[in-house]
Write a protein that holds these residues in place. Structure first.
Motif, PDB file in Angstrom:
ATOM      1  N   ILE A 158       0.665  -1.155   0.107  1.00 46.40           N
ATOM      2  CA  ILE A 158      -0.222  -0.084  -0.058  1.00 46.40           C
ATOM      3  C   ILE A 158       0.733   1.377   0.071  1.00 46.40           C
ATOM      4  CG2 ILE A 158      -1.701   1.308   1.352  1.00 46.40           C
ATOM      5  CD1 ILE A 158      -2.574  -1.130   2.273  1.00 46.40           C
ATOM      6  N   ASN A 159       0.581   2.118  -1.051  1.00 50.80           N
ATOM      7  CA  ASN A 159       1.214   3.491  -1.039  1.00 50.80           C
ATOM      8  C   ASN A 159       0.357   4.594  -1.265  1.00 50.80           C
ATOM      9  OD1 ASN A 159       1.214   3.641  -3.696  1.00 50.80           O
ATOM     10  ND2 ASN A 159       2.912   1.996  -3.837  1.00 50.80           N
ATOM     11  N   ARG A 160       0.822   5.847  -1.210  1.00 54.49           N
ATOM     12  CA  ARG A 160      -0.176   6.925  -1.668  1.00 54.49           C
ATOM     13  C   ARG A 160      -0.672   6.995  -2.876  1.00 54.49           C
ATOM     14  NH1 ARG A 160       3.215  11.807  -3.395  1.00 54.49           N
ATOM     15  NH2 ARG A 160       5.178  11.043  -3.946  1.00 54.49           N
ATOM     16  N   TYR A 161      -0.228   6.032  -3.709  1.00 56.87           N
ATOM     17  CA  TYR A 161      -0.756   5.789  -5.188  1.00 56.87           C
ATOM     18  C   TYR A 161      -1.825   4.839  -5.265  1.00 56.87           C
ATOM     19  CZ  TYR A 161       3.484   8.661  -6.333  1.00 56.87           C
ATOM     20  OH  TYR A 161       4.384   9.661  -6.664  1.00 56.87           O
ATOM     21  N   THR A 162      -1.987   4.132  -4.261  1.00 52.07           N
ATOM     22  CA  THR A 162      -3.100   2.794  -4.332  1.00 52.07           C
ATOM     23  C   THR A 162      -4.393   3.520  -4.240  1.00 52.07           C
ATOM     24  OG1 THR A 162      -1.514   1.814  -2.870  1.00 52.07           O
ATOM     25  CG2 THR A 162      -3.850   0.583  -2.930  1.00 52.07           C
ATOM     26  N   LYS A 163      -5.320   3.019  -5.164  1.00 51.48           N
ATOM     27  CA  LYS A 163      -6.606   3.797  -5.404  1.00 51.48           C
ATOM     28  C   LYS A 163      -7.493   2.740  -5.013  1.00 51.48           C
ATOM     29  CE  LYS A 163      -5.513   7.571  -7.152  1.00 51.48           C
ATOM     30  NZ  LYS A 163      -3.902   7.650  -6.964  1.00 51.48           N
ATOM     31  N   SER A 202      -4.227   3.177   7.896  1.00 50.19           N
ATOM     32  CA  SER A 202      -3.427   4.448   7.563  1.00 50.19           C
ATOM     33  C   SER A 202      -3.658   4.974   6.179  1.00 50.19           C
ATOM     34  CB  SER A 202      -1.627   4.092   7.485  1.00 50.19           C
ATOM     35  OG  SER A 202      -1.666   2.961   6.720  1.00 50.19           O
ATOM     36  N   THR A 203      -4.758   4.740   5.507  1.00 55.74           N
ATOM     37  CA  THR A 203      -5.115   5.272   4.380  1.00 55.74           C
ATOM     38  C   THR A 203      -6.673   5.368   3.816  1.00 55.74           C
ATOM     39  OG1 THR A 203      -5.335   3.099   2.936  1.00 55.74           O
ATOM     40  CG2 THR A 203      -3.143   3.917   3.241  1.00 55.74           C
ATOM     41  N   SER A 204      -7.022   6.079   3.149  1.00 55.62           N
ATOM     42  CA  SER A 204      -8.376   6.043   2.771  1.00 55.62           C
ATOM     43  C   SER A 204      -8.852   5.305   1.532  1.00 55.62           C
ATOM     44  CB  SER A 204      -8.887   7.849   2.406  1.00 55.62           C
ATOM     45  OG  SER A 204      -7.961   7.936   1.387  1.00 55.62           O
ATOM     46  N   VAL A 205      -7.726   4.152   1.205  1.00 56.38           N
ATOM     47  CA  VAL A 205      -7.969   3.173   0.014  1.00 56.38           C
ATOM     48  C   VAL A 205      -9.420   2.623  -0.038  1.00 56.38           C
ATOM     49  CG1 VAL A 205      -6.945   1.453  -1.170  1.00 56.38           C
ATOM     50  CG2 VAL A 205      -5.494   3.243  -0.407  1.00 56.38           C
ATOM     51  N   PRO A 206     -10.172   2.676  -1.046  1.00 60.86           N
ATOM     52  CA  PRO A 206     -11.312   1.771  -0.840  1.00 60.86           C
ATOM     53  C   PRO A 206     -11.124   0.303  -1.035  1.00 60.86           C
ATOM     54  CG  PRO A 206     -11.478   3.591  -2.477  1.00 60.86           C
ATOM     55  CD  PRO A 206     -10.040   3.479  -2.085  1.00 60.86           C
ATOM     56  N   LEU A 207     -11.631  -0.561  -0.256  1.00 62.83           N
ATOM     57  CA  LEU A 207     -11.299  -1.830  -0.317  1.00 62.83           C
ATOM     58  C   LEU A 207     -12.843  -2.405  -0.935  1.00 62.83           C
ATOM     59  CD1 LEU A 207     -10.035  -4.613   0.626  1.00 62.83           C
ATOM     60  CD2 LEU A 207     -11.285  -4.091   2.947  1.00 62.83           C
ATOM     61  N   HIS A 208     -12.521  -3.269  -1.920  1.00 62.66           N
ATOM     62  CA  HIS A 208     -13.694  -4.234  -2.459  1.00 62.66           C
ATOM     63  C   HIS A 208     -13.469  -5.499  -1.981  1.00 62.66           C
ATOM     64  CE1 HIS A 208     -15.015  -7.187  -5.837  1.00 62.66           C
ATOM     65  NE2 HIS A 208     -16.173  -6.463  -5.514  1.00 62.66           N
ATOM     66  N   CYS A 209     -14.689  -6.396  -1.727  1.00 62.75           N
ATOM     67  CA  CYS A 209     -14.555  -7.822  -1.223  1.00 62.75           C
ATOM     68  C   CYS A 209     -15.552  -8.575  -1.997  1.00 62.75           C
ATOM     69  CB  CYS A 209     -14.972  -7.622   0.339  1.00 62.75           C
ATOM     70  SG  CYS A 209     -15.135  -9.314   0.799  1.00 62.75           S
ATOM     71  N   ASP A 210     -15.109  -9.344  -2.577  1.00 62.69           N
ATOM     72  CA  ASP A 210     -16.163 -10.597  -3.339  1.00 62.69           C
ATOM     73  C   ASP A 210     -16.713 -11.304  -2.218  1.00 62.69           C
ATOM     74  OD1 ASP A 210     -17.575 -12.450  -4.732  1.00 62.69           O
ATOM     75  OD2 ASP A 210     -16.112 -12.690  -6.272  1.00 62.69           O
ATOM     76  N   ASP A 244     -22.098   4.702   0.122  1.00 66.30           N
ATOM     77  CA  ASP A 244     -22.611   6.105  -0.195  1.00 66.30           C
ATOM     78  C   ASP A 244     -21.503   7.081  -0.511  1.00 66.30           C
ATOM     79  OD1 ASP A 244     -24.599   7.887  -0.994  1.00 66.30           O
ATOM     80  OD2 ASP A 244     -24.345   8.510   1.358  1.00 66.30           O
ATOM     81  N   GLY A 245     -21.427   7.826  -1.716  1.00 68.92           N
ATOM     82  CA  GLY A 245     -20.332   8.707  -1.756  1.00 68.92           C
ATOM     83  C   GLY A 245     -19.445   8.506  -2.504  1.00 68.92           C
ATOM     84  N   LEU A 246     -19.237   7.121  -2.636  1.00 68.23           N
ATOM     85  CA  LEU A 246     -17.881   6.581  -3.343  1.00 68.23           C
ATOM     86  C   LEU A 246     -18.407   6.796  -5.099  1.00 68.23           C
ATOM     87  CD1 LEU A 246     -15.107   5.458  -2.936  1.00 68.23           C
ATOM     88  CD2 LEU A 246     -16.218   3.168  -3.102  1.00 68.23           C
ATOM     89  N   ARG A 247     -17.246   7.396  -5.736  1.00 66.04           N
ATOM     90  CA  ARG A 247     -17.511   7.485  -7.261  1.00 66.04           C
ATOM     91  C   ARG A 247     -17.314   6.289  -7.957  1.00 66.04           C
ATOM     92  NH1 ARG A 247     -14.835  11.563 -10.277  1.00 66.04           N
ATOM     93  NH2 ARG A 247     -12.820  11.085  -8.832  1.00 66.04           N
ATOM     94  N   ILE A 248     -18.167   6.155  -9.007  1.00 63.87           N
ATOM     95  CA  ILE A 248     -17.657   4.920  -9.855  1.00 63.87           C
ATOM     96  C   ILE A 248     -17.987   5.377 -11.236  1.00 63.87           C
ATOM     97  CG2 ILE A 248     -19.916   3.821  -9.884  1.00 63.87           C
ATOM     98  CD1 ILE A 248     -18.445   1.335  -9.189  1.00 63.87           C
ATOM     99  N   GLN A 249     -17.170   4.553 -12.191  1.00 61.51           N
ATOM    100  CA  GLN A 249     -17.424   4.819 -13.594  1.00 61.51           C
ATOM    101  C   GLN A 249     -18.418   3.871 -14.167  1.00 61.51           C
ATOM    102  OE1 GLN A 249     -16.682   7.260 -16.174  1.00 61.51           O
ATOM    103  NE2 GLN A 249     -17.731   5.999 -17.535  1.00 61.51           N
TER     104      GLN A 249
END
Lengths: 122, 381
Positions: B136-141, B168-176, B216-221
């Motif tokens: 994880i680093n500051r470029y992780t999306k 330590s981050t605000s990286v979104p986490l997806h879980c299947d 809620d509030g998370l942007r998605i394409q």
């Protein structure tokens, strides 16, 4: 059905499995393509310049087991100079055709026969 | 050939008759478009709203956070591509044992200029938390980890993963959570995930229906555009009957989950004990945390495809990661990530059970397996 009746017969009741004590030659071949680890040990006995008997051991999928069985029957009586010409398509014909994903099986069985026939001609 | 035993419930599961009953009005008479303002349209819209509320309740989400999809593959694609493509660039992390519906989109994103790293797993297939921490680093999306590994049934420490990602981050986490949801209560708030995939079929619902929870509030394409369904996040006419069935399957799951779990645990114990009667058979990743009802095993030196062909002839249906059985033609990426050699992976069989599985099915499979193993071992060298 995915496989022909001939294919299933050769797979379920394969012919000529095992070692051949009176063999004139023994050869190992294995598949070298990606993602498949099939291998064959082939035994052959020659009678008057012709293949007298072929047996084999095999580690492989249903296609390679069926192809070895068909090849072992196809080979008997073939002059060595014809045995070195056997192709995967000849084995596939004996099996009533094979799907593309079993092409490696008939090719490997044919290679086993060609390899041992070539050794026996030397 | 008449089927005599079925062990491939992760590939396809039967529709619960009670779910079918709930779907019938929407297969027969309710064909209105939920966007239409007339009575038939309003009836469809109402059914859609009620279903959305039920599915949201199933995972502790708000109804507006539910995006209905065509199932697990679409939900995973939407999560991975959709959450990355709102950025110009960045890094994506996914566990090395994710399903291909995660890993293929990851590869696509790499071709489009994003960077990606696979989070390594240990010999049991569990994510190495120390490796995740380093990646994880500051470029992780985005980070994506499935709760249960489909091939082995191994449960990932998803709470610990979420804690680590969020610490330590605000990286979104997806879980299947498609597989986890059939046996474990799911609450997206407690899990602290930002996106979560669930699927209908494994719950006894219809196939080709699923959902993506999106905080809620998370942007998605969107992947599909052109009409306003799902609040513009997934265009296309809803599969209303399927969604109604999916929603009903979530209600049944909530009320029956514990009894299903108990039944699966009992069946799993019996299957494992009987498999151990087979000489040289090894259970892959046999941890206490393995999900009951999902079991991977191998008999080294034998090609699983040959065993499966014997099974098929006997009306017994299971699956494998074997290259000869796979249209993809490669050994299982899950087993390889766990450190298996290609040949070990090609020897592996997968069994997935349902709470409807019968002991007699297991007995029949074991009889056939025993005979097949004896025959194949006489051939090998």
């Amino acid at each position: 059905m995915l496989y022909s009746p001939q294919y299933m017969r050769h797979f379920q009741t394969p012919a000529n499995i095992g070692d051949l004590e009176e063999a004139d030659a023994v050869e190992d071949v294995h598949y070298t393509g990606q993602g498949c680890f099939d291998r064959i040990r082939i035994f052959a006995k020659v009678d008057d310049g012709k293949i007298g008997k072929v047996t084999y051991r095999v580690r492989g999928c249903s296609g390679t087991i069926a192809a070895c069985s068909a090849m072992s029957e196809l080979a008997v009586g073939l002059p060595l100079e014809q045995a070195v010409q056997i192709q995967g398509e000849d084995v596939a014909t004996e099996l009533g055709g094979v799907p593309d994903r079993k092409r490696h099986s008939v090719d490997l069985a044919a290679e086993a026969l060609r390899t041992i026939a070539l050794k026996l001609t030397k | 050939m008449i089927m005599s035993a079925y062990f491939d419930y992760l590939s396809g599961s039967p529709l619960d008759p009670r779910v079918l009953e709930a779907m019938m009005p929407f297969l027969k008479g309710v064909y209105g478009n939920s966007l239409s303002s007339h009575a038939l349209g309003r009836e469809a819209a109402k059914a859609l709203k009620v279903s959305r509320e039920k599915v949201a309740a199933f995972i502790g989400a708000s109804p507006d956070e539910i995006i209905f999809t065509s199932g697990e593959v679409e939900s995973n694609n939407l999560a991975v591509k959709g959450l990355l493509m709102v950025h110009e660039n960045g890094q994506l992390l996914a566990s090395a044992v994710e399903p291909l519906s995660i890993l293929r989109p990851v590869e696509a994103l790499e071709k489009w200029g994003f960077s990606a790293s696979l989070i390594p797993v240990d010999a049991n297939g569990q994510v190495r938390l120390s490796a995740l921490e380093k990646l994880i680093n500051r470029y992780t999306k985005l980070a994506s980890v499935s709760w249960v590994v489909a091939e082995t049934g191994i449960v990932q420490p998803i709470e610990a993963i979420a804690d680590l990602v969020k610490e330590s981050t605000s990286v979104p986490l997806h879980c299947d959570a498609s597989l986890a949801a059939r046996l474990f209560p799911v609450n997206v708030r407690d899990l602290n995930v930002d996106a979560l995939t669930i699927s209908s079929e494994i719950l006894g619902g219809p196939s080709s229906v699923g959902a993506l929870y999106l905080r809620d509030g998370l942007r998605i394409q969107p992947l599909l555009e052109g009409s306003p369904q799902e609040m513009g996040r997934r265009s296309g006419r809803e599969n209303l009957a399927g969604i109604v069935g999916f929603a009903h399957s979530t209600e049944l799951t909530i009320s029956e989950r514990q009894s299903r779990f108990n039944k699966l645990k009992q069946l799993d114990g019996y299957l494992k004990a009987r498999l151990k009667e087979i000489p040289d058979l090894i259970i892959n990743a046999d941890l206490p945390s393995r999900t009951p009802g999902i079991l991977s095993c191998r008999i080294e030196g034998l090609e699983s495809e040959a065993l499966l062909t014997h099974f098929d002839q006997a009306g017994i249906y299971a699956s494998s990661g074997s290259p000869c059985a796979s249209m993809i033609g490669k050994p299982s990426h899950v087993l390889k990530a766990m450190g298996f050699a290609d040949q070990q992976a090609s020897s592996s069989l997968n069994f997935s059970l349902s709470w409807e599985t019968k002991i007699s099915e297991i007995d029949e499979m074991i009889d056939t397996l025993s005979q097949s193993v004896i025959q194949l071992k006489t051939m090998t060298f």
